[in-house]
Motif scaffolding. Sequence first.
Motif, short mmCIF file in Angstrom:
data_model
loop_
_atom_site.label_atom_id
_atom_site.label_comp_id
_atom_site.label_asym_id
_atom_site.label_seq_id
_atom_site.Cartn_x
_atom_site.Cartn_y
_atom_site.Cartn_z
N ASP A 1 65.08 34.98 57.03
CA ASP A 1 65.12 36.64 56.11
C ASP A 1 63.15 36.98 56.25
OD1 ASP A 1 65.76 38.46 55.16
OD2 ASP A 1 65.27 38.11 52.99
N TRP A 2 62.04 35.95 55.97
CA TRP A 2 60.65 36.23 55.47
C TRP A 2 59.81 34.97 56.69
CZ3 TRP A 2 58.54 32.49 53.12
CH2 TRP A 2 59.71 31.66 51.98
N MET A 3 58.99 35.39 56.02
CA MET A 3 57.70 34.40 55.94
C MET A 3 56.37 35.05 56.41
SD MET A 3 58.36 32.95 60.30
CE MET A 3 59.96 32.28 60.35
N LEU A 4 56.01 33.73 55.73
CA LEU A 4 54.24 33.47 54.86
C LEU A 4 53.49 33.38 56.08
CD1 LEU A 4 55.19 33.57 51.71
CD2 LEU A 4 53.91 35.42 52.38
N ALA B 1 52.91 32.03 46.38
CA ALA B 1 53.94 32.84 47.18
C ALA B 1 55.57 33.59 47.06
CB ALA B 1 52.73 33.56 48.16
N ALA B 2 55.74 33.12 47.52
CA ALA B 2 57.43 32.63 48.07
C ALA B 2 57.71 32.87 46.81
CB ALA B 2 57.62 31.74 49.03
N GLY B 3 57.34 32.10 45.55
CA GLY B 3 58.22 31.87 44.48
C GLY B 3 58.58 30.87 44.44
N ARG C 1 55.20 40.84 63.37
CA ARG C 1 55.00 41.92 62.53
C ARG C 1 55.74 41.59 61.66
NH1 ARG C 1 56.45 45.65 66.70
NH2 ARG C 1 58.89 45.61 66.34
N ARG C 2 57.26 40.83 61.47
CA ARG C 2 57.26 40.70 60.19
C ARG C 2 56.82 39.55 59.30
NH1 ARG C 2 61.60 36.91 59.32
NH2 ARG C 2 62.30 36.11 61.70
N ILE C 3 55.56 38.91 59.99
CA ILE C 3 54.79 37.25 59.32
C ILE C 3 53.86 37.80 58.56
CG2 ILE C 3 53.89 35.62 59.85
CD1 ILE C 3 55.29 35.02 62.61
N THR C 4 54.16 37.77 57.42
CA THR C 4 53.08 38.32 56.56
C THR C 4 52.01 37.40 56.43
OG1 THR C 4 54.78 39.45 55.31
CG2 THR C 4 52.27 39.38 53.66
N ILE D 1 48.55 35.50 54.70
CA ILE D 1 47.88 35.74 53.57
C ILE D 1 46.45 35.08 53.80
CG2 ILE D 1 47.76 34.68 51.15
CD1 ILE D 1 50.86 34.68 51.33
N ASN E 1 40.86 33.22 51.74
CA ASN E 1 39.35 33.52 50.62
C ASN E 1 39.69 34.72 49.87
OD1 ASN E 1 38.30 31.43 52.14
ND2 ASN E 1 37.74 32.91 53.72
N PRO F 1 42.19 34.55 44.69
CA PRO F 1 41.69 34.11 44.06
C PRO F 1 42.16 32.38 43.38
CG PRO F 1 42.88 35.82 42.95
CD PRO F 1 42.82 35.70 44.28
N MET G 1 41.03 28.34 45.13
CA MET G 1 40.07 27.20 44.97
C MET G 1 40.61 26.99 44.28
SD MET G 1 37.29 27.14 46.55
CE MET G 1 36.87 25.58 46.35
N LYS H 1 59.84 37.92 40.95
CA LYS H 1 58.52 37.16 41.63
C LYS H 1 58.96 37.91 43.19
CE LYS H 1 60.04 32.06 40.64
NZ LYS H 1 60.15 31.19 40.29
N LEU I 1 59.64 36.66 46.30
CA LEU I 1 60.83 37.31 46.69
C LEU I 1 61.84 37.43 46.52
CD1 LEU I 1 61.55 33.86 49.12
CD2 LEU I 1 60.71 35.71 49.93
N TYR J 1 61.35 41.37 47.45
CA TYR J 1 61.15 41.97 48.72
C TYR J 1 63.17 42.28 48.80
CZ TYR J 1 61.28 41.12 53.69
OH TYR J 1 61.82 39.96 54.90
N ASN K 1 58.41 47.00 57.70
CA ASN K 1 57.77 46.52 57.77
C ASN K 1 57.10 47.98 58.34
OD1 ASN K 1 58.10 43.75 57.08
ND2 ASN K 1 58.24 43.74 58.36
N THR L 1 53.23 44.52 55.78
CA THR L 1 55.06 43.81 56.10
C THR L 1 55.02 43.92 54.26
OG1 THR L 1 54.35 41.92 55.31
CG2 THR L 1 54.42 42.21 57.88
#
Lengths: 640, 444, 303
Positions: free
Chosen positions: A382-385, A519-521, A588-591, A593, A596, A599, A602, B4, B6, B9, B16, B24
């Motif tokens: 369904d999703w990809m980061l 990011a995906a929780g 295209r559906r890969i987000t 990140i 750098n 924030p 680090m 969150k 997801l 989303y 997209n 996206t």
Amino acid sequence: MPTVTFLPGYRKATVPEGATLLDAARAAGLSMNVVCGGEGKCGKCQVYVKDGTVSFDREKYRRFFSDEEIARGACLACQATVAGDVQVEVPAGSLIEEQKILVEVPGMKEIPLNPTVRKYEVRLEPPSLEDTTPDLARLLEGVERQSGPPPNRVYAPLGVLCYLPQVLRRSGWHVTATVALVPGGYRLSSVDEGDTTGRLYGVAVDLGTTTIVAYLWSLVDGRILATASNYNRQISCGEDILSRVNFSRRSGLTRLQQLAAESINEALTTAADAAGIDREEIFEVMIAGNTVMTHLLLGIDPGYMIAEPYVPVVRRMLSTAAGRIGIAAHPNAGVYTFPAVSNFIGGDIIADILATGMAEREEATLMVDIGTNFEAVLGNSDWMLSCAGAAGPALEGGEVLFGMRANPGAIERVRIDPDTLAPSFSTINGVRPRGICGSGLIDLLAELFRACVIDRTGGINLELDHPRVRKGQYYPEFVVAWKEETSIGKDIVITENDIKNLIMSKAAIHAACMTLLDAAGLAPTDIGRVCFSGAFGNYLNKENAVTIGLIPETPPERVGNIGNGAITGANIALVDRRRRKELDGLARRITYIELNADPSFMDRYTSSCFLPHTDFALFPHVQQTLEACRARQGVRSWQA
Amino acid sequence: MAMKALDIYKHLPKTNCKKCGYPTCLAFAMKLAVGKAEVEACPDLDPDTKSLLGGVTRPPVRLVTIGAGERSIAVGEEFVLFRHEKTFYHPPGIMVQVSDTWPEDEVRSVVETVKETVVQRVGQDLVVNGVAVKYESNRPERFAATVALAGGGSTLPLVLIASDPAAFEAGLAVAGHYRPLVHAATEENWEGLAALTKRYGCPLAVRAAGPAELASLAGKCAEAGTPDLVLDPAPSSLAGFIATATEIRRSAIGRTEPALGYPLYLDAGAFGKTDAALAAGILKYAGIIVTPPLASASREAALTLRQNIYTDPQKPIQVTPGIYPINEPGPDAPILLTVNFSLTYFTLLGYLEASRIPCYLFIADTEGLSVLTAVAGGKLTETLVADSLKKFGVADLVDHRLLVIPGYAAPLSGKIEDATGWKVLVGPRDAADLPGYLEKEWKA
Amino acid sequence: MTEQSDEGLTIREVRLGATREEGGTREVSYVIGGERDLPFSGDGAGRPLVALEICDDPRFWPPVVRDYVGDLANDTAEWARAAERTYGADLVRLNFTSTKQRGFDAFDAIAATTEEVLAATARPLIVEGSNEPELDSEVFRRCGEAGEGERLLLGTAEADRYRSVAAAALAYGHAVIAQSPIDVNLAKQLNILLRETGVPQDRIVIDPYAGALGYGFEYSYSVMERIRLAALSGDADLAMPMICAPTDTLSVREVREAAPADQEAMAVAWEFYTAYAAIVAGASIVCVRHPLTVERLKAALEG
């Protein structure tokens, strides 16, 4: 409206009453074999009704079925109409495209052989005054009769037309046409005399910055005929990506393009020679490379990728003819390059993703490709980061005093007796050691940690009274092998500085994984599996990798290694055009990140610069093991 | 409740299409989740989904503007309880209080000081924001005259402090069109004051002891048509203010009590320890701080604290990389390598200027990271040092080839020597020790 | 062992100084920590302590303080006595600046000064030893030994040089200042290192390193808040009291370049705002160098 369910596979379609099973099959996305066009004349579209009923005149078409088939409920899909919900079994022979020869791609099982290029052997009626159909039309009609594409969708390059009349006549109108599926239609790639359908080859290529790997396939039966690998000749213009791009900016783009093609040709020739085939019969080349390598191979300026805002010229899948970029296959062979997500997540990583199969699963997979740079991808169907960063060369043995690549003589596995601190190790090829490679370094780190020789920051405890623990010339160090044991005549040691470099490298990777998870929780426990890609994962001790906190804590049975994911992915995309077609959409559906710009990266990095991590809650199992381990040794850690 | 990425989303179209400006749908969802994008940016969402997702981003503390024109201030619109969670956006307005019983000259002098005093720090002009006029004369016309003396609101934002409706009438007749803050509506007088401030469109401070009482009063005033409110929790002690302010901000952020979603008011003169109260108000959620006139030291320290606390913690102030001459250095002066983290730079600058030792501060671009983290994170490398030496033409400034590097960068010393051809001297880790180190070790 | 609970934690109590009953010679001992909530919210801790910092070699001390204390600067014991009796400091922080001299080897003087200052004061003592790994071991041993039984607060341990301080603290029964460079993770890491070295957790005080107001103080402030929040939400490795010693405060341009007439006021204002903000962020001990700041802070913390 009734629902028709097709077995195997449980594809479903809802159609109005009175529709044919063929209509339903099309609605369900199945391509039935209907040579006659669905008129009940060829009998190829047999199916078996398993449950429910259809309206079908069995007597009228009795001639197509055996008694046994009748008994199983056989009917012709094009003539049977739907009366209510029905379940239908479709035998493999009734489907066109999915003549599933299942292929063993190394590292991945059961890929259907479904290439984009096919050969059609045709015997044509010679023209006459009564039949003045032009040569091309005559050929293509013949191809269509062999279940090939309709003539009006086939593009014939001028080069082929120029020799077509001679080939047809010389062969006595018995030729083999090679037709490739290309975006927007088909291309007539070649016409050869007689029957050459047994010889159709394709090559999958991993175009790496350092090495090229090629697999030569028979696209007729899905066998791997030969493999080859060699160095990327561009190394003469610079070791790493950045220096290559800089070289190309100094008007060296043409040279780099040629070198890329030559490097591929070297592998291709080696493989073709080993298999005893003619390179001219290679009609398809599938290439997975990082974004810069792909640009260079195609002669596209990569110069804008290396400085802010890091923009590539193109990231979609590209195809061209081999002859146009100097690839030594058939000049009309289709050369395909993998699409990219960004300039940091290139076609090699998309190939990795394909190799893991993660885009087809519901569970979340974490894929990590480790080199001097690392890439990490987290996601499911369904999703990809994704993210990428610099790990530093320590995990490959760089910036480590006795570090080396995984070559003969490299210490690849280490254990340390927690009581005597005596190490036992094995080397690649079993020869006397001359250095330590990545997997050995990770073992060392984990073992020194368990034995309380180093503290959680990697600091060596010099208060330990042991000959292997010593002050060193610049940094405190631990002796892994005494000089008498080595082949280099000096003690092989790991210094505190080495250890800190390793910790920084592992921290960058762990922090990147945590960035994706956050990011995906998701929590580390939500990861269904972890896949390492690349040579690095081959000898890696998974438990030690988790112990030092290289990756989020995951039970070892969920950690796997896909080896060279780039070549596996290229192999898959070569033989299975369905998966190839999905690549652009996948990319295209890969987000992406940008670490750098994040924030909190680090922060995560700093907390990962600790063994295994500053937050033990993230490593409950490691923590348990260590506490048990430390309890056993108790006193030594400090007051000894 | 924050959703969150997801979860958000799931509600997006997953096409997209990039119409929102992000590559996206998931990238957009991630921005929404941290409140850095507006749900309106997606053109393909139905109103229900928008309102479902929109609730995530509405500011929990209302933005209230006081004053008009150049010196007007906007306070509130904060999103977090602690600055490290994101940032604080709108620094509190500091208003110097005068009384209408004071001689005209005294008032005029305070107003002039507020108007003219500017503290310049790190490229920003820091000012005390406005004047609070307190009604103590019991003569509305005297109050109005003092308000006029304070500029009538046209130059500086004003707070009008009184309890007598007649005083407010008189004061607002002068300053009403410049959005002064009216202080304060209480349980007893709120109806009249709400009507009055509604008429002028002015912000209104409401005063009650305790969050529940404040919420009730604020709710009534908002309903009566004064949407721009400021809450004065009427603290009995400074500790009490910190505790109550924290509680109110927490309710607002958690959206448990919308009627507490307003900026807070603090009278820093109420406890006989103005400096502590100013600091506490700046740190703990005050939107408007009224203070007795300040001595210059207190003013500068308070403004500096406010600047510090309202700096975005996720964007360290960076110093421009380059070579900085200090104390008029000559060709034999030491070259001191450091990073462009502002804290490091300022600390070094402080000690070096104080030492009177001529030297060059050589600042490499570590993207605002400190020496320790830059070395650890691989941002400070021998390549960076070599490139920066060239880029800034350091070799042309001095006739030696010696480079002093920070003590924390010691692991890089060998590599820097190899990459630059300069001889490296490892300096101390602590900036305070640098002058001593140079005095003893440096000879070009 | 790590101790966690859903209810959140109480900040660990750390005792500083030892009375006769406790095996020392102090007239009072202090217990810091014990908070269960954010500063000024809810119940818990007592008033934060204000320490006046003095040194054994005034050449390394800010001129604005030297001018104010005059001759006292040359008599460490008298300076310490005045800190308590005249300036009203809750306790003294003795900084061995003499170790900053090149080739320092006057270890006997370290022991002697520690003893003299202990004799001159009646309250707990903070000792800031060397800042030089080569000297650490001996300096900490000597001042640790001289103060045996007095439960000094001994500083400072850092991630790459914590073993010497820890050894002295363990051998002579002192508490330790654990200093990390403005980072919540590094603070936690150091506490874990100390724990694994055997330092009991009720003898650790966190120093998250304080920048001067206007020169990065906001980083320190937020790190202190983060440390305290993490502790209150159950992170036992951060549940220690904090000390704030913004040592650069009196070297900043604002103080140095202030008009002579304003310099003292500026020094005190700068120290006051920094220290008070640190208290709001959760510091249990704030260290200042100007005697007048002590008075201002104590007044602000009353009532």
